[in-house]
Design an enzyme around this catalytic site. Sequence first.
Site, PDB file in Angstrom:
ATOM      1  N   LYS A   1       0.831  -1.195   0.000  1.00 49.31           N
ATOM      2  CA  LYS A   1       0.000   0.000   0.000  1.00 49.31           C
ATOM      3  C   LYS A   1       0.871   1.253   0.000  1.00 49.31           C
ATOM      4  O   LYS A   1       1.912   1.305   0.649  1.00 49.31           O
ATOM      5  CB  LYS A   1      -0.924   0.013   1.216  1.00 49.31           C
ATOM      6  CG  LYS A   1      -2.007  -1.062   1.121  1.00 49.31           C
ATOM      7  CD  LYS A   1      -3.000  -0.976   2.241  1.00 49.31           C
ATOM      8  CE  LYS A   1      -3.864   0.240   2.194  1.00 49.31           C
ATOM      9  NZ  LYS A   1      -4.808   0.332   1.078  1.00 49.31           N
ATOM     10  N   SER A   2       0.395   2.285  -0.693  1.00 49.04           N
ATOM     11  CA  SER A   2       1.163   3.524  -0.808  1.00 49.04           C
ATOM     12  C   SER A   2       1.326   4.229   0.538  1.00 49.04           C
ATOM     13  O   SER A   2       2.329   4.909   0.763  1.00 49.04           O
ATOM     14  CB  SER A   2       0.521   4.469  -1.822  1.00 49.04           C
ATOM     15  OG  SER A   2      -0.763   4.865  -1.404  1.00 49.04           O
ATOM     16  N   THR A   3       0.377   4.059   1.452  1.00 48.67           N
ATOM     17  CA  THR A   3       0.492   4.687   2.776  1.00 48.67           C
ATOM     18  C   THR A   3       1.779   4.250   3.461  1.00 48.67           C
ATOM     19  O   THR A   3       2.491   5.074   4.045  1.00 48.67           O
ATOM     20  CB  THR A   3      -0.738   4.333   3.646  1.00 48.67           C
ATOM     21  OG1 THR A   3      -1.903   4.797   2.976  1.00 48.67           O
ATOM     22  CG2 THR A   3      -0.650   4.969   5.024  1.00 48.67           C
TER      23      THR A   3
ATOM     24  N   ALA B   1       4.402   2.636   1.785  1.00 47.20           N
ATOM     25  CA  ALA B   1       5.519   2.893   0.869  1.00 47.20           C
ATOM     26  C   ALA B   1       6.032   4.323   1.012  1.00 47.20           C
ATOM     27  O   ALA B   1       7.240   4.565   0.947  1.00 47.20           O
ATOM     28  CB  ALA B   1       5.088   2.626  -0.569  1.00 47.20           C
TER      29      ALA B   1
ATOM     30  N   GLU C   1       6.154 -10.151   3.860  1.00 53.86           N
ATOM     31  CA  GLU C   1       7.490  -9.669   4.174  1.00 53.86           C
ATOM     32  C   GLU C   1       7.439  -8.150   4.253  1.00 53.86           C
ATOM     33  O   GLU C   1       6.998  -7.497   3.305  1.00 53.86           O
ATOM     34  CB  GLU C   1       8.488 -10.110   3.097  1.00 53.86           C
ATOM     35  CG  GLU C   1       8.576 -11.619   2.930  1.00 53.86           C
ATOM     36  CD  GLU C   1       7.535 -12.218   1.987  1.00 53.86           C
ATOM     37  OE1 GLU C   1       6.975 -11.486   1.146  1.00 53.86           O
ATOM     38  OE2 GLU C   1       7.253 -13.413   2.094  1.00 53.86           O
TER      39      GLU C   1
ATOM     40  N   GLN D   1      -2.360  -4.600  -1.344  1.00 57.91           N
ATOM     41  CA  GLN D   1      -3.530  -4.847  -2.184  1.00 57.91           C
ATOM     42  C   GLN D   1      -3.283  -6.052  -3.087  1.00 57.91           C
ATOM     43  O   GLN D   1      -2.209  -6.193  -3.664  1.00 57.91           O
ATOM     44  CB  GLN D   1      -3.857  -3.641  -3.051  1.00 57.91           C
ATOM     45  CG  GLN D   1      -5.137  -3.856  -3.856  1.00 57.91           C
ATOM     46  CD  GLN D   1      -5.510  -2.663  -4.697  1.00 57.91           C
ATOM     47  OE1 GLN D   1      -4.860  -2.394  -5.698  1.00 57.91           O
ATOM     48  NE2 GLN D   1      -6.555  -1.962  -4.297  1.00 57.91           N
TER      49      GLN D   1
ATOM     50  N   TYR E   1      -1.016 -25.058  -8.103  1.00 56.26           N
ATOM     51  CA  TYR E   1      -0.196 -25.153  -6.891  1.00 56.26           C
ATOM     52  C   TYR E   1      -0.613 -26.356  -6.054  1.00 56.26           C
ATOM     53  O   TYR E   1       0.224 -27.069  -5.514  1.00 56.26           O
ATOM     54  CB  TYR E   1      -0.344 -23.853  -6.084  1.00 56.26           C
ATOM     55  CG  TYR E   1       0.715 -23.678  -5.020  1.00 56.26           C
ATOM     56  CD1 TYR E   1       2.009 -23.296  -5.358  1.00 56.26           C
ATOM     57  CD2 TYR E   1       0.426 -23.886  -3.684  1.00 56.26           C
ATOM     58  CE1 TYR E   1       2.987 -23.139  -4.387  1.00 56.26           C
ATOM     59  CE2 TYR E   1       1.394 -23.727  -2.703  1.00 56.26           C
ATOM     60  CZ  TYR E   1       2.671 -23.350  -3.063  1.00 56.26           C
ATOM     61  OH  TYR E   1       3.636 -23.192  -2.103  1.00 56.26           O
TER      62      TYR E   1
ATOM     63  N   GLN F   1      -0.921 -23.235   4.527  1.00 58.32           N
ATOM     64  CA  GLN F   1      -0.203 -22.617   5.636  1.00 58.32           C
ATOM     65  C   GLN F   1      -1.120 -21.767   6.503  1.00 58.32           C
ATOM     66  O   GLN F   1      -2.022 -21.110   6.020  1.00 58.32           O
ATOM     67  CB  GLN F   1       0.993 -21.796   5.147  1.00 58.32           C
ATOM     68  CG  GLN F   1       0.651 -20.546   4.385  1.00 58.32           C
ATOM     69  CD  GLN F   1       1.886 -19.872   3.792  1.00 58.32           C
ATOM     70  OE1 GLN F   1       2.989 -20.387   3.811  1.00 58.32           O
ATOM     71  NE2 GLN F   1       1.677 -18.695   3.232  1.00 58.32           N
TER      72      GLN F   1
END
Length: 186
Positions: free
Chosen positions: A107-109, A111, A133, A152, A166, A176
């Site tokens: 998310k840009s917030t 970043a 991560e 997102q 998968y 998981q």
Amino acid sequence: MGLKSDHWIREKSIKENMISPFCENQVGTDVVSYGVSSYGYDIRVGDEFKIFTNVSSTVVDPKDFNEKNIVDFKGDVCIVPPNSFALARTVEYFKIPKNVLAICLGKSTYARCGIIVNVTPFEPEFEGHITIEISNTTPLPAKIYANEGIAQVLFLEGDEQCQTTYKDKKGKYQGQEGITLPRILK
């Protein structure tokens, strides 16, 4: 291959349990936003974290991961140390359809604060929580807010069905739950 809309995401999540728990609308007042957006779904980070540390001065080895490299933390706010890294998981559990690939972007917030989120693609028929991560690229401690938006997810539907999903290849992270550390098949 087409990018899927809010309508499609709602339908798949409500009828086929693709995302659980599912937030039908975007929540964004006084929180880092989460829920359905126009062409994606903003996922939330859980309240459990594995924060990397150099206390034991071990080597980070993806083939033989040493748990002395991490400190477990549970809480509403996680402080990621300067120039460090943490693992977390999504609040949401995913069941990706056979003909869909999902891509996750930070998310840009976050970043805009120097916090980079990396998640590998969710392959066709992947099922499970997503391990997230989180890198703090700044020289300052950084706050991560549990149970709020972190990234997102964009859903891409294939033009044709892949030969091996998968689930078919018995992927090492299939099903998981919680935060999953690096694994290799033996």
